[in-house]
Design a protein around this motif. Sequence first.
Motif, PDB file in Angstrom:
ATOM      1  N   ARG A  89       1.033  -1.068  -0.083  1.00 48.84           N
ATOM      2  CA  ARG A  89       0.071  -0.192   0.035  1.00 48.84           C
ATOM      3  C   ARG A  89       0.891   1.275  -0.104  1.00 48.84           C
ATOM      4  O   ARG A  89       1.623   1.499   1.048  1.00 48.84           O
ATOM      5  N   LEU A  90       0.927   2.025  -1.013  1.00 48.23           N
ATOM      6  CA  LEU A  90       1.734   3.123  -1.346  1.00 48.23           C
ATOM      7  C   LEU A  90       0.754   4.239  -1.567  1.00 48.23           C
ATOM      8  O   LEU A  90       0.065   4.339  -2.383  1.00 48.23           O
ATOM      9  N   THR A  91       0.991   5.426  -0.634  1.00 45.68           N
ATOM     10  CA  THR A  91       0.255   6.593  -0.906  1.00 45.68           C
ATOM     11  C   THR A  91       1.302   7.769  -1.405  1.00 45.68           C
ATOM     12  O   THR A  91       2.261   7.964  -0.606  1.00 45.68           O
ATOM     13  N   VAL A  92       1.094   8.415  -2.616  1.00 44.43           N
ATOM     14  CA  VAL A  92       1.938   9.163  -3.201  1.00 44.43           C
ATOM     15  C   VAL A  92       1.337  10.781  -3.193  1.00 44.43           C
ATOM     16  O   VAL A  92       0.199  10.865  -3.426  1.00 44.43           O
ATOM     17  N   TRP A  93       2.159  11.564  -2.600  1.00 42.43           N
ATOM     18  CA  TRP A  93       1.691  12.999  -2.352  1.00 42.43           C
ATOM     19  C   TRP A  93       2.313  13.999  -2.989  1.00 42.43           C
ATOM     20  O   TRP A  93       3.638  13.772  -3.206  1.00 42.43           O
ATOM     21  N   ALA A  94       1.789  15.151  -3.438  1.00 44.96           N
ATOM     22  CA  ALA A  94       2.564  16.057  -4.091  1.00 44.96           C
ATOM     23  C   ALA A  94       1.788  17.463  -3.976  1.00 44.96           C
ATOM     24  O   ALA A  94       0.598  17.348  -4.213  1.00 44.96           O
ATOM     25  N   GLY A  95       2.376  18.524  -3.849  1.00 50.36           N
ATOM     26  CA  GLY A  95       1.727  19.814  -3.677  1.00 50.36           C
ATOM     27  C   GLY A  95       2.095  20.622  -5.058  1.00 50.36           C
ATOM     28  O   GLY A  95       1.457  21.818  -4.759  1.00 50.36           O
ATOM     29  N   HIS A  96       2.609  20.522  -6.117  1.00 44.65           N
ATOM     30  CA  HIS A  96       2.938  21.003  -7.069  1.00 44.65           C
ATOM     31  C   HIS A  96       2.097  20.866  -8.252  1.00 44.65           C
ATOM     32  O   HIS A  96       2.328  21.478  -9.367  1.00 44.65           O
ATOM     33  N   ILE A  97       1.350  19.870  -8.288  1.00 44.58           N
ATOM     34  CA  ILE A  97       0.560  19.413  -9.232  1.00 44.58           C
ATOM     35  C   ILE A  97      -0.942  19.635  -9.144  1.00 44.58           C
ATOM     36  O   ILE A  97      -1.466  19.346  -7.864  1.00 44.58           O
ATOM     37  N   GLU A  98      -1.660  19.863  -9.912  1.00 43.95           N
ATOM     38  CA  GLU A  98      -3.457  20.420  -9.601  1.00 43.95           C
ATOM     39  C   GLU A  98      -4.140  19.108  -8.966  1.00 43.95           C
ATOM     40  O   GLU A  98      -4.911  19.432  -8.119  1.00 43.95           O
ATOM     41  N   SER A  99      -4.006  17.920  -9.442  1.00 46.89           N
ATOM     42  CA  SER A  99      -4.685  17.081  -9.533  1.00 46.89           C
ATOM     43  C   SER A  99      -4.327  15.525  -9.149  1.00 46.89           C
ATOM     44  O   SER A  99      -3.439  15.177  -9.988  1.00 46.89           O
ATOM     45  N   PRO A 100      -4.961  14.521  -8.351  1.00 48.52           N
ATOM     46  CA  PRO A 100      -4.289  13.115  -8.342  1.00 48.52           C
ATOM     47  C   PRO A 100      -4.249  12.610  -9.557  1.00 48.52           C
ATOM     48  O   PRO A 100      -3.136  11.826  -9.797  1.00 48.52           O
ATOM     49  N   GLN A 101      -4.985  12.969 -10.559  1.00 50.90           N
ATOM     50  CA  GLN A 101      -5.026  12.182 -11.817  1.00 50.90           C
ATOM     51  C   GLN A 101      -3.691  12.619 -12.601  1.00 50.90           C
ATOM     52  O   GLN A 101      -3.086  11.995 -13.241  1.00 50.90           O
ATOM     53  N   ALA A 102      -3.440  14.007 -12.562  1.00 47.41           N
ATOM     54  CA  ALA A 102      -2.369  14.438 -13.114  1.00 47.41           C
ATOM     55  C   ALA A 102      -1.147  14.034 -12.567  1.00 47.41           C
ATOM     56  O   ALA A 102       0.049  13.617 -13.271  1.00 47.41           O
ATOM     57  N   LEU A 103      -0.999  14.001 -10.929  1.00 45.18           N
ATOM     58  CA  LEU A 103       0.148  13.358 -10.547  1.00 45.18           C
ATOM     59  C   LEU A 103       0.250  11.748 -10.999  1.00 45.18           C
ATOM     60  O   LEU A 103       1.441  11.282 -11.194  1.00 45.18           O
ATOM     61  N   GLU A 104      -0.603  11.163 -11.034  1.00 45.20           N
ATOM     62  CA  GLU A 104      -0.614   9.802 -11.619  1.00 45.20           C
ATOM     63  C   GLU A 104       0.024   9.473 -12.743  1.00 45.20           C
ATOM     64  O   GLU A 104       0.851   8.780 -13.048  1.00 45.20           O
ATOM     65  N   THR A 105      -0.541  10.356 -13.927  1.00 48.99           N
ATOM     66  CA  THR A 105      -0.231  10.382 -15.052  1.00 48.99           C
ATOM     67  C   THR A 105       1.381  10.644 -15.349  1.00 48.99           C
ATOM     68  O   THR A 105       2.101   9.992 -16.014  1.00 48.99           O
ATOM     69  N   VAL A 106       1.845  11.844 -14.403  1.00 47.90           N
ATOM     70  CA  VAL A 106       3.407  11.903 -14.510  1.00 47.90           C
ATOM     71  C   VAL A 106       3.961  10.952 -13.865  1.00 47.90           C
ATOM     72  O   VAL A 106       5.125  10.349 -14.512  1.00 47.90           O
ATOM     73  N   VAL A 107       3.823  10.398 -12.806  1.00 42.13           N
ATOM     74  CA  VAL A 107       4.729   9.241 -12.171  1.00 42.13           C
ATOM     75  C   VAL A 107       4.488   8.209 -13.067  1.00 42.13           C
ATOM     76  O   VAL A 107       5.620   7.207 -13.087  1.00 42.13           O
ATOM     77  N   ARG A 108       3.485   7.649 -13.613  1.00 40.81           N
ATOM     78  CA  ARG A 108       3.254   6.454 -14.303  1.00 40.81           C
ATOM     79  C   ARG A 108       4.228   6.389 -15.579  1.00 40.81           C
ATOM     80  O   ARG A 108       4.302   5.165 -16.083  1.00 40.81           O
ATOM     81  N   HIS A 109       4.271   7.714 -16.177  1.00 39.85           N
ATOM     82  CA  HIS A 109       5.285   7.739 -17.193  1.00 39.85           C
ATOM     83  C   HIS A 109       6.251   6.977 -17.077  1.00 39.85           C
ATOM     84  O   HIS A 109       7.315   6.346 -17.927  1.00 39.85           O
ATOM     85  N   PHE A 110       6.995   7.076 -15.918  1.00 35.76           N
ATOM     86  CA  PHE A 110       8.314   6.578 -15.380  1.00 35.76           C
ATOM     87  C   PHE A 110       8.191   4.946 -15.187  1.00 35.76           C
ATOM     88  O   PHE A 110       9.259   4.410 -15.029  1.00 35.76           O
ATOM     89  N   LEU A 111       7.021   4.404 -15.273  1.00 29.99           N
ATOM     90  CA  LEU A 111       6.658   3.090 -15.003  1.00 29.99           C
ATOM     91  C   LEU A 111       6.167   2.198 -16.051  1.00 29.99           C
ATOM     92  O   LEU A 111       5.669   0.953 -15.743  1.00 29.99           O
ATOM     93  N   GLU A 112       6.211   2.778 -17.080  1.00 26.63           N
ATOM     94  CA  GLU A 112       5.487   1.958 -18.107  1.00 26.63           C
ATOM     95  C   GLU A 112       6.381   2.142 -19.409  1.00 26.63           C
ATOM     96  O   GLU A 112       7.391   2.529 -19.709  1.00 26.63           O
TER      97      GLU A 112
END
Length: 276
Positions: free
Chosen positions: A93-116
């Motif tokens: 179970r991993l919770t990823v937090w960020a304060g510089h990106i507008e939405s959780p969906q945008a954060l997921e898109t950015v990070v998953r780019h490095f996982l695919e």
Amino acid sequence: MPSALEFMVRFRGVRGSIACSDPGTRRYGGNTSCLEVRCANRLLIFDAGTGLGSLSESLGEGPVDADLFLTHTHLDHVCGVALFNALNHPETRLTVWAGHIESPQALETVVRHFLEDPQTPVTADSLRATITWKTFRTGDVLEPHPGMKIATAPLNHPNGACGYRVEHDGRALCYVTDTEHIVGAPDRNILELVSGCDLMIYDSSYTDEEFPAFVNWGHSTWQEGVRLADAASVKTFVAFHHDPSHDDDRMDAIAAEIEQRRPGSVVAREGLVLIP
């Protein structure tokens, strides 16, 4: 004073911008930003640079329950996500937090780019962990778990970044990296965030002499870290995010200068453990 198990930080990656494998950087370490923090019986990870690989190895093959707090999503702070083996475990179970990106969906898109594919052989289908994506506004105070408070503040870095102050049992650890100072004008956001803290981990990429050549790059100097620590009554200043051109001999010289300017300060090395 809290025990190491209750509140501690281990430096997994201390280098800035790009990982270094040169023999001349072995003593201080060549992996990019990653902190392992243990607080209130929780694992908190700050940034996911290549140092995350070292943390992954230490955690072994089992599941992990952790929070990952990102200062921002530039390559050197997120490229280690693909090295985090726990993401392959269905009970992680991993919770990823960020304060510089507008939405959780945008954060997921950015990070998953490095996982695919084609960035890594890791694919979305192989990630069996449960990942929760959370965003907030820099300046918010977070309470992710009982007994834990995390204050945040905006940093001066291209595309935005966030500094953190973790408080537990009357102690405070601050993580302030990837921020550029204005000469002669201390950053009020940072001063407020780090005021009276026990440990301040600060972006010390350059020296004051080097800084003019890197204006607008979004980084600071160890001398500015000392000035901020003095102004904010910080107990221990920790120099961090070392420039890749600073080899071990250069870092030794910087460490000696820092000790002379502010005795008791620390220059971060991979594997170093500190207790706030």
